[in-house]
Scaffold this motif. Sequence first.
Motif, PDB file in Angstrom:
ATOM      1  N   LEU A  18      -2.116  24.155  -7.366  1.00  0.00           N
ATOM      2  CA  LEU A  18      -3.386  23.427  -7.511  1.00  0.00           C
ATOM      3  C   LEU A  18      -4.392  24.231  -8.318  1.00  0.00           C
ATOM      4  O   LEU A  18      -5.113  23.670  -9.156  1.00  0.00           O
ATOM      5  N   LYS A  19      -4.457  25.533  -8.068  1.00  0.00           N
ATOM      6  CA  LYS A  19      -5.375  26.379  -8.826  1.00  0.00           C
ATOM      7  C   LYS A  19      -5.033  26.336 -10.311  1.00  0.00           C
ATOM      8  O   LYS A  19      -5.929  26.243 -11.154  1.00  0.00           O
ATOM      9  N   GLY A  20      -3.747  26.394 -10.638  1.00  0.00           N
ATOM     10  CA  GLY A  20      -3.318  26.360 -12.025  1.00  0.00           C
ATOM     11  C   GLY A  20      -3.653  25.048 -12.718  1.00  0.00           C
ATOM     12  O   GLY A  20      -3.917  25.017 -13.922  1.00  0.00           O
ATOM     13  N   LYS A  21      -3.656  23.953 -11.960  1.00  0.00           N
ATOM     14  CA  LYS A  21      -3.959  22.634 -12.518  1.00  0.00           C
ATOM     15  C   LYS A  21      -5.444  22.300 -12.478  1.00  0.00           C
ATOM     16  O   LYS A  21      -5.873  21.301 -13.040  1.00  0.00           O
ATOM     17  N   GLY A  22      -6.215  23.113 -11.773  1.00  0.00           N
ATOM     18  CA  GLY A  22      -7.649  22.842 -11.662  1.00  0.00           C
ATOM     19  C   GLY A  22      -7.981  21.752 -10.658  1.00  0.00           C
ATOM     20  O   GLY A  22      -9.069  21.181 -10.680  1.00  0.00           O
ATOM     21  N   ILE A  23      -7.072  21.464  -9.750  1.00  0.00           N
ATOM     22  CA  ILE A  23      -7.295  20.432  -8.727  1.00  0.00           C
ATOM     23  C   ILE A  23      -7.974  21.095  -7.532  1.00  0.00           C
ATOM     24  O   ILE A  23      -7.519  22.118  -7.036  1.00  0.00           O
ATOM     25  N   ARG A  24      -9.071  20.493  -7.062  1.00  0.00           N
ATOM     26  CA  ARG A  24      -9.838  21.093  -5.976  1.00  0.00           C
ATOM     27  C   ARG A  24     -10.039  20.167  -4.781  1.00  0.00           C
ATOM     28  O   ARG A  24     -10.745  20.505  -3.847  1.00  0.00           O
ATOM     29  N   LEU A  25      -9.440  18.997  -4.783  1.00  0.00           N
ATOM     30  CA  LEU A  25      -9.581  18.043  -3.687  1.00  0.00           C
ATOM     31  C   LEU A  25      -8.240  17.929  -2.961  1.00  0.00           C
ATOM     32  O   LEU A  25      -7.220  17.599  -3.566  1.00  0.00           O
ATOM     33  N   VAL A  26      -8.249  18.233  -1.658  1.00  0.00           N
ATOM     34  CA  VAL A  26      -7.020  18.230  -0.862  1.00  0.00           C
ATOM     35  C   VAL A  26      -7.242  17.390   0.388  1.00  0.00           C
ATOM     36  O   VAL A  26      -8.217  17.583   1.109  1.00  0.00           O
ATOM     37  N   GLY A  27      -6.325  16.476   0.647  1.00  0.00           N
ATOM     38  CA  GLY A  27      -6.357  15.684   1.872  1.00  0.00           C
ATOM     39  C   GLY A  27      -5.447  16.320   2.915  1.00  0.00           C
ATOM     40  O   GLY A  27      -4.351  16.781   2.587  1.00  0.00           O
ATOM     41  N   ILE A  28      -5.899  16.348   4.162  1.00  0.00           N
ATOM     42  CA  ILE A  28      -5.113  16.923   5.250  1.00  0.00           C
ATOM     43  C   ILE A  28      -4.945  15.855   6.326  1.00  0.00           C
ATOM     44  O   ILE A  28      -5.921  15.331   6.850  1.00  0.00           O
ATOM     45  N   VAL A  29      -3.684  15.541   6.628  1.00  0.00           N
ATOM     46  CA  VAL A  29      -3.374  14.518   7.618  1.00  0.00           C
ATOM     47  C   VAL A  29      -2.410  15.103   8.638  1.00  0.00           C
ATOM     48  O   VAL A  29      -1.423  15.740   8.271  1.00  0.00           O
ATOM     49  N   GLU A  30      -2.696  14.878   9.910  1.00  0.00           N
ATOM     50  CA  GLU A  30      -1.787  15.307  10.970  1.00  0.00           C
ATOM     51  C   GLU A  30      -0.801  14.172  11.221  1.00  0.00           C
ATOM     52  O   GLU A  30      -1.194  13.020  11.387  1.00  0.00           O
ATOM     53  N   ARG A  31       0.504  14.513  11.217  1.00  0.00           N
ATOM     54  CA  ARG A  31       1.524  13.468  11.346  1.00  0.00           C
ATOM     55  C   ARG A  31       2.578  13.846  12.377  1.00  0.00           C
ATOM     56  O   ARG A  31       2.765  15.013  12.685  1.00  0.00           O
ATOM     57  N   VAL A  32       3.289  12.831  12.844  1.00  0.00           N
ATOM     58  CA  VAL A  32       4.416  13.010  13.761  1.00  0.00           C
ATOM     59  C   VAL A  32       5.537  12.100  13.281  1.00  0.00           C
ATOM     60  O   VAL A  32       5.326  10.913  13.055  1.00  0.00           O
ATOM     61  N   ASP A  33       6.722  12.678  13.122  1.00  0.00           N
ATOM     62  CA  ASP A  33       7.918  11.886  12.830  1.00  0.00           C
ATOM     63  C   ASP A  33       8.788  11.915  14.068  1.00  0.00           C
ATOM     64  O   ASP A  33       9.175  12.989  14.528  1.00  0.00           O
ATOM     65  N   ARG A  34       9.072  10.742  14.596  1.00  0.00           N
ATOM     66  CA  ARG A  34       9.949  10.661  15.770  1.00  0.00           C
ATOM     67  C   ARG A  34      11.277  10.062  15.331  1.00  0.00           C
ATOM     68  O   ARG A  34      11.323   9.143  14.534  1.00  0.00           O
ATOM     69  N   ARG A  35      12.350  10.610  15.901  1.00  0.00           N
ATOM     70  CA  ARG A  35      13.682  10.128  15.567  1.00  0.00           C
ATOM     71  C   ARG A  35      14.570  10.389  16.780  1.00  0.00           C
ATOM     72  O   ARG A  35      14.156  11.022  17.742  1.00  0.00           O
ATOM     73  N   ALA A  36      15.781   9.900  16.710  1.00  0.00           N
ATOM     74  CA  ALA A  36      16.742  10.141  17.785  1.00  0.00           C
ATOM     75  C   ALA A  36      18.052  10.613  17.171  1.00  0.00           C
ATOM     76  O   ALA A  36      18.411  10.218  16.056  1.00  0.00           O
ATOM     77  N   THR A  37      18.744  11.466  17.890  1.00  0.00           N
ATOM     78  CA  THR A  37      20.062  11.907  17.437  1.00  0.00           C
ATOM     79  C   THR A  37      21.046  10.764  17.664  1.00  0.00           C
ATOM     80  O   THR A  37      20.711   9.741  18.272  1.00  0.00           O
ATOM     81  N   LYS A  38      22.263  10.946  17.205  1.00  0.00           N
ATOM     82  CA  LYS A  38      23.283   9.908  17.411  1.00  0.00           C
ATOM     83  C   LYS A  38      23.540   9.663  18.887  1.00  0.00           C
ATOM     84  O   LYS A  38      23.914   8.576  19.294  1.00  0.00           O
TER      85      LYS A  38
END
Length: 120
Positions: A18-38
């Motif tokens: 991001l620093k190299g590209k000059g991007i200074r806006l970052v979104g932060i989202v808390e997430r949960v992925d739920r799944r089940a084994t076979k």
Amino acid sequence: MSYIYLQFPELEDFIEYLKGKGIRLVGIVERVDRRATKAGVPMARYYFRLTAKDEERREVILCDITYYDGLEPFPSDREKLEKARKETEEKIANVFAEEASKGVIFQRIKAEYTKKPVKT
């Protein structure tokens, strides 16, 4: 025209890009992925997703910071899960604070993840 998605495994690499590209806006989202084994065992992955967008190059830059990955936590494990979440959140804040001390200020936006688009 569609976007190209870039996924960085490490927070430091994400920040450097991001620093190299000059991007200074970052979104932060808390997430949960739920799944089940076979076998039907409930599993969960709790993480923060950091996202930035480069409109000029049509890129979406992502970095997932996992703080728990394993069996779906029991209610009695919520305290440990909350402690891990806070530690990870502090780690992310410290990396951004370190960059700020070097003169690179990022604007961080905390958001909530919703599966359905919000109508305005």
